[in-house]
Design a protein around this motif. Sequence first.
Motif, short mmCIF file in Angstrom:
data_model
loop_
_atom_site.label_atom_id
_atom_site.label_comp_id
_atom_site.label_asym_id
_atom_site.label_seq_id
_atom_site.Cartn_x
_atom_site.Cartn_y
_atom_site.Cartn_z
N THR A 27 0.95 -1.18 0.02
CA THR A 27 0.05 0.08 0.01
C THR A 27 0.90 1.24 -0.05
OG1 THR A 27 -1.53 -1.08 1.43
CG2 THR A 27 -2.05 1.00 1.27
N GLY A 28 1.95 1.24 0.88
CA GLY A 28 2.79 2.57 0.97
C GLY A 28 3.44 2.64 -0.56
N THR A 29 4.06 1.48 -0.95
CA THR A 29 4.46 1.74 -2.27
C THR A 29 3.63 2.40 -3.54
OG1 THR A 29 5.94 -0.18 -2.03
CG2 THR A 29 5.82 0.65 -4.14
N PHE A 30 2.38 1.80 -3.18
CA PHE A 30 1.46 2.47 -4.32
C PHE A 30 0.99 3.92 -3.95
CE2 PHE A 30 -3.22 2.77 -5.08
CZ PHE A 30 -3.06 2.97 -6.54
N ILE A 31 0.65 4.35 -2.83
CA ILE A 31 0.62 5.59 -2.41
C ILE A 31 1.63 6.67 -2.64
CG2 ILE A 31 -0.51 7.06 -0.68
CD1 ILE A 31 -1.84 4.81 0.56
N GLY A 32 2.87 6.07 -2.32
CA GLY A 32 3.92 6.81 -2.63
C GLY A 32 4.25 7.18 -4.01
N MET A 33 3.89 6.19 -4.70
CA MET A 33 3.90 6.46 -5.96
C MET A 33 3.10 7.54 -6.80
SD MET A 33 4.27 2.61 -7.68
CE MET A 33 3.54 3.10 -9.27
N LEU A 34 2.26 7.85 -6.16
CA LEU A 34 1.13 8.73 -6.53
C LEU A 34 1.86 10.14 -6.29
CD1 LEU A 34 -2.25 7.10 -5.41
CD2 LEU A 34 -0.85 6.94 -7.41
N PRO A 35 2.05 10.94 -7.40
CA PRO A 35 2.65 12.46 -7.18
C PRO A 35 1.71 13.13 -6.06
CG PRO A 35 2.63 11.88 -9.56
CD PRO A 35 1.93 10.80 -8.77
N GLY A 36 2.27 13.73 -5.17
CA GLY A 36 1.67 14.84 -4.29
C GLY A 36 1.35 13.89 -2.83
#
Lengths: 501, 155
Positions: A27-36
Motif C-alpha cells: 500500500t505504501g509503495t502504491f500511495i508513495g508512487m502517486l505524485p503529491g
Amino acid sequence: MFEGLDIGIQTAFTPFNILMVAVGCFTGTFIGMLPGLGPATAVALMIPMSYSLDPAAALILMAGVYYGAAFGGSTASILINAPGCSSSAVTTFDGYPMAQQGRAGKALAVAAWASFIGGTLSAFALLIAAPLLSQVALNFQSPDYFVMMVMGLTAVAALSAQGQVLRGYAMAVVGMMLATVGTDGTSGVPRLTFGQLDLIDGFSFLLIAMATYALAEMVLVILEGRLNPGDHVRATEMRELMLSRDEVRDVAPVIGRHSILGFLVGVLPGAGATVASFFSYALEKKITGDSARPAFGEGNVRGVAAPECANNAASTGSFVPLLTLGIPGSGTTAIMLGALIAHGLQPGPRLYVDHPDVFWSVIVSMFLGNLMLLCINLPMIPWLARLLRIPQPVLMPVVMLFCLLGVYLVSFDAMDIVIMVIITLVAILLRWLDFPLAPLLLGFILGGYLEDNLQRTMILYDGGLSFLWERSACLVMLLFTVALLLWPLISRVRGAVPAER
Amino acid sequence: MKARLPGLVLILIAVIYATQIGAIAVPAADAAEVMTPRTLPVLLAALLALIGLILAVWPGNAGTEGSLAIKPGPVGWMKGAGLLFLAVGFAFVLDFFGVLVSSALVLFAGLFLLDVRRPLVLVAVPLSVALALWLLLSVILGIYLHPGDLWLRDV
C-alpha cells in the motif's frame, strides 16, 4: 536485548503480522508512487484501518507503509519527473534523465537495491541504538520531558528549509494553539471552543493530519495545475532491471556511506528523510567531483543511489527518537505518534518496558519489511509503473473519499468533515504563504503533553525555573535548544563572511 | 505589502485566538496557581504575535516568495473550490442517504468536476469503489455504517 529480540521475533513473525508487513509495504509503495501523496499522507490514510488492529500490528502496518511510501516515491520521480514525496524529490535530478535515456528500469532497480540496503543496515543500527537510549531516558521526569518537548519543537522548526526557520516556529505555535482547543485536561474547563459543542472534545489528530496533508495537498495539486493525465508513462521491461558487475561496483560504496549518513540524519528530531536525501546528494556530488560521467544531473547512477539509500535509512532512523523519547523525527513519525496515542500507548522510554512486544516487533518487522519491499516490488516495478497511467482526475476523488470517511469514522459526526474543510482552507492559505506544515502537526501532538508536563513541573518546583539548571538532563537539553535557536544566525554569519571576502 | 502578508496573517490568528482567552473560566481553586487554564494560551498568543510582528517588520528575513508565486487560473480556482464544496456536501448528505450512496454520489461528482466524461468510468468507478469500501468497513471490519435516514423511513 536478546530477550527483547526474541519477543519481537515471536510477535512480528505471526502470519497476521507478516500479512500486515506485506499489506503496508504494498500500500505504501502504491500511495508513495502517486505524485503529491507522500509517506505522511499514506500513513494518515492507514490510521482508520489501524483502529481495528492490536497496537503491534497497527504500528507494523504503518511502519511498512512508511518505508514502502519512501521506496515508492522514487518510482514517480524516475518515470514522470513528479516526486511521489518530498524525500524522493532529489531522485528526479538524475533518475528522470536516466529514464529519458531509456534507462528507467536500471534507475528503478538501483533505487530498489539502495533502499533495501539502506533500510536494512539502519534497522541493525536501530536495534542497537534504541534500547540504549531507552535505558537512559527511563530516568526522565516531568521537567526533563518538558524541556525535551521544547527541544523537539525547536529542532523541527530550526531544521526547516533555509529562510523558513521563523515560519517553522510560528507553525509549531499554531499547532500548540490547536491542541489547546477543547476541555482542559487538568481543570475540566472548556477552552477556545468559540461556544461550539462540536469542539468540546477538541480536534482529533486524524482530522488535523488529513486536513493539512491529504486534502490540502489535493486542492493544491488542482490549483497549481499539476493534475497528471497519466497518458505519457512508458512501459518498463523486466530485463531493464538487471545491474551489470561494473554498476554494482560503482554504487556499492555509495550505498554503504549513505546508509550511515541517512541513519544519523534520521535520528535527529526534525531532520527526516528529505533533509537526508538532499544532504546525501550534495555530499556524493562533492565526493565524486567533476570526473563523474555522465555528470550529476545528467543521469548519473550515483545520483539515484545516494538519495534513495539515505532517505530509506533516515526513515528507519527517525524511529529512534519516536520509540525511545516519544519525539517524532519527521512529519510522518509525528502522525504515527498520534496514532499510537490513539491506541492508548505512550511512545517514550516506558514503551520499551511496558510494551516490549510493540517495541521489538516493529524493529524486527523492519528487516522483514525491507526484504519484502525488494522481493515484492522489484519484480512488480513494470506493473506498478502502469498504475501511474491511471489519470489523477480518476484517482483523486477516490483518495478524497478515503479522507472524508476516515475522519467520519473517528467520531461518526458529519460536522467533523465540515471542520476538516475549514482547517484545510487555513492550511492552504498557510501553504500559499510558504509556511511549513510539519511543525504545525508536531506542535499539535506535543502541545497537550508539553502543557501537562509544565504543570507538573511548576507544582514540583513551586512555580520556579530552577529545574533548568539543577537537573543535568534539563541543562544539556536546554543548551542544545539554545544552540538550535542560534544555529540559523550562526550559519547566516558564516555564510556572509566568505561572501564579503 | 505582499511580503508582509505572512506576518500580518500570523498577527490576525493571534488576535482572534486571544479574544477567546478571556472567555476561559478559571476555577476559583486554581486562581492563585502559577499555571491556570489560561496560562499556555496567553503565552502562545503572545509568542505568535511576536513572530508575526518580526515577519511583518522584517519580511526580508522571512524566507522566499515560494508558493505566493503560484497563480491558479479561474478554472483551477473553480475546481479546487468545487472539491471542497463536495466534501462539505458529503457531510450534509451523509446522514440522509447513508455512507454507501453518499460515497458513490461524491465520487461521481468528483470525477465529473475533474473533467472525466467517459460514461463507463463515471458509473463503474463510483459504484465499485463505494461498494468495496462498504464491504471492507461494514462486512470485513464489522464497523457500523449509518444506512441513511431516507432508507430507514419505510422500516
